[in-house]
Design a protein around this motif. Structure first.
Motif, PDB file in Angstrom:
ATOM      1  N   HIS A 116       0.832  -1.197   0.000  1.00 44.06           N
ATOM      2  CA  HIS A 116       0.000   0.000   0.000  1.00 44.06           C
ATOM      3  C   HIS A 116       0.866   1.246   0.000  1.00 44.06           C
ATOM      4  O   HIS A 116       2.005   1.241   0.472  1.00 44.06           O
ATOM      5  CB  HIS A 116      -0.982   0.009   1.179  1.00 44.06           C
ATOM      6  CG  HIS A 116      -0.341   0.101   2.520  1.00 44.06           C
ATOM      7  ND1 HIS A 116       0.053   1.277   3.083  1.00 44.06           N
ATOM      8  CD2 HIS A 116      -0.032  -0.867   3.403  1.00 44.06           C
ATOM      9  CE1 HIS A 116       0.573   1.049   4.271  1.00 44.06           C
ATOM     10  NE2 HIS A 116       0.540  -0.258   4.488  1.00 44.06           N
ATOM     11  N   VAL A 117       0.331   2.296  -0.582  1.00 46.41           N
ATOM     12  CA  VAL A 117       0.998   3.583  -0.668  1.00 46.41           C
ATOM     13  C   VAL A 117       0.053   4.608  -0.070  1.00 46.41           C
ATOM     14  O   VAL A 117      -1.113   4.697  -0.474  1.00 46.41           O
ATOM     15  CB  VAL A 117       1.312   3.941  -2.135  1.00 46.41           C
ATOM     16  CG1 VAL A 117       1.957   5.307  -2.234  1.00 46.41           C
ATOM     17  CG2 VAL A 117       2.183   2.874  -2.775  1.00 46.41           C
ATOM     18  N   LEU A 153      -3.371  11.616   2.635  1.00 45.80           N
ATOM     19  CA  LEU A 153      -3.796  10.512   3.484  1.00 45.80           C
ATOM     20  C   LEU A 153      -4.808   9.578   2.812  1.00 45.80           C
ATOM     21  O   LEU A 153      -5.689   9.025   3.446  1.00 45.80           O
ATOM     22  CB  LEU A 153      -4.339  11.013   4.821  1.00 45.80           C
ATOM     23  CG  LEU A 153      -3.350  11.832   5.651  1.00 45.80           C
ATOM     24  CD1 LEU A 153      -4.014  12.322   6.917  1.00 45.80           C
ATOM     25  CD2 LEU A 153      -2.103  11.028   5.963  1.00 45.80           C
ATOM     26  N   ILE A 154      -4.641   9.410   1.510  1.00 46.87           N
ATOM     27  CA  ILE A 154      -5.432   8.446   0.757  1.00 46.87           C
ATOM     28  C   ILE A 154      -4.557   7.218   0.561  1.00 46.87           C
ATOM     29  O   ILE A 154      -3.385   7.329   0.182  1.00 46.87           O
ATOM     30  CB  ILE A 154      -5.876   9.010  -0.602  1.00 46.87           C
ATOM     31  CG1 ILE A 154      -6.749  10.247  -0.388  1.00 46.87           C
ATOM     32  CG2 ILE A 154      -6.611   7.957  -1.412  1.00 46.87           C
ATOM     33  CD1 ILE A 154      -7.044  10.998  -1.661  1.00 46.87           C
ATOM     34  N   ARG A 155      -5.094   6.060   0.835  1.00 47.83           N
ATOM     35  CA  ARG A 155      -4.330   4.819   0.710  1.00 47.83           C
ATOM     36  C   ARG A 155      -4.683   4.134  -0.605  1.00 47.83           C
ATOM     37  O   ARG A 155      -5.847   3.908  -0.914  1.00 47.83           O
ATOM     38  CB  ARG A 155      -4.618   3.889   1.875  1.00 47.83           C
ATOM     39  CG  ARG A 155      -3.880   2.563   1.773  1.00 47.83           C
ATOM     40  CD  ARG A 155      -3.932   1.795   3.051  1.00 47.83           C
ATOM     41  NE  ARG A 155      -2.973   2.418   3.972  1.00 47.83           N
ATOM     42  CZ  ARG A 155      -2.703   1.962   5.186  1.00 47.83           C
ATOM     43  NH1 ARG A 155      -3.332   0.918   5.658  1.00 47.83           N
ATOM     44  NH2 ARG A 155      -1.820   2.569   5.937  1.00 47.83           N
ATOM     45  N   PHE A 156      -3.657   3.809  -1.375  1.00 48.16           N
ATOM     46  CA  PHE A 156      -3.820   3.044  -2.599  1.00 48.16           C
ATOM     47  C   PHE A 156      -3.145   1.693  -2.409  1.00 48.16           C
ATOM     48  O   PHE A 156      -2.085   1.592  -1.793  1.00 48.16           O
ATOM     49  CB  PHE A 156      -3.184   3.757  -3.794  1.00 48.16           C
ATOM     50  CG  PHE A 156      -3.935   4.980  -4.223  1.00 48.16           C
ATOM     51  CD1 PHE A 156      -5.133   4.863  -4.894  1.00 48.16           C
ATOM     52  CD2 PHE A 156      -3.441   6.244  -3.947  1.00 48.16           C
ATOM     53  CE1 PHE A 156      -5.836   5.989  -5.294  1.00 48.16           C
ATOM     54  CE2 PHE A 156      -4.128   7.375  -4.338  1.00 48.16           C
ATOM     55  CZ  PHE A 156      -5.333   7.253  -5.013  1.00 48.16           C
ATOM     56  N   HIS A 205      -9.743   0.494  -3.489  1.00 49.70           N
ATOM     57  CA  HIS A 205     -10.641  -0.488  -2.862  1.00 49.70           C
ATOM     58  C   HIS A 205     -10.488  -1.852  -3.531  1.00 49.70           C
ATOM     59  O   HIS A 205     -11.296  -2.221  -4.390  1.00 49.70           O
ATOM     60  CB  HIS A 205     -12.094  -0.007  -2.959  1.00 49.70           C
ATOM     61  CG  HIS A 205     -12.304   1.346  -2.387  1.00 49.70           C
ATOM     62  ND1 HIS A 205     -12.312   1.583  -1.037  1.00 49.70           N
ATOM     63  CD2 HIS A 205     -12.479   2.550  -2.978  1.00 49.70           C
ATOM     64  CE1 HIS A 205     -12.501   2.869  -0.817  1.00 49.70           C
ATOM     65  NE2 HIS A 205     -12.594   3.487  -1.978  1.00 49.70           N
ATOM     66  N   PRO A 206      -9.457  -2.621  -3.147  1.00 47.16           N
ATOM     67  CA  PRO A 206      -9.286  -3.933  -3.783  1.00 47.16           C
ATOM     68  C   PRO A 206     -10.374  -4.910  -3.335  1.00 47.16           C
ATOM     69  O   PRO A 206     -10.793  -4.907  -2.190  1.00 47.16           O
ATOM     70  CB  PRO A 206      -7.911  -4.385  -3.278  1.00 47.16           C
ATOM     71  CG  PRO A 206      -7.729  -3.674  -1.984  1.00 47.16           C
ATOM     72  CD  PRO A 206      -8.454  -2.367  -2.124  1.00 47.16           C
TER      73      PRO A 206
END
Length: 104
Positions: free
Chosen positions: A46-47, A52-55, A76-77
């Protein structure tokens, strides 16, 4: 936790599982080297962005060439998404093997 070989033997024996015979075959390292062309490793990482958005990033790694393939990036996996990325990679690898003349 350390477990004595005799404990493992007793557990297997009480479960009705006979011990495996001694094998003269390849070692684990030899087996992996022989099979490396067909082994892919998969990982999610994750990045977190400055906002503060998580990808989530899906990465595939070919063992023999150590070539990395970006499966995809999503916030959103889901299981369906992950399976589709694996299918896409399989199609790309299949196309590459057909072009190079490799036909398993």
């Amino acid at each position: 936790m350390t477990v004595a070989p005799s404990t493992v033997y007793e557990i297997l024996r009480s479960s009705g599982i006979d011990p495996a015979p001694r094998r003269d075959g390849p070692t684990w390292r030899q087996f992996l080297r022989a099979q490396a062309a067909g082994i892919l490793a998969v990982d999610f990482l994750h990045v977190d962005t400055v906002l503060l958005i998580r990808f989530y990033v899906l990465i595939f790694i070919e063992h023999d060439t150590r070539r990395m393939h970006l499966g995809g990036v999503t916030a959103h996996p889901t299981g369906d998404w992950t399976v589709q990325q694996a299918r896409n990679l399989a199609m790309n690898l299949g196309e590459r093997s057909r072009i190079s003349g490799f036909n398993p």
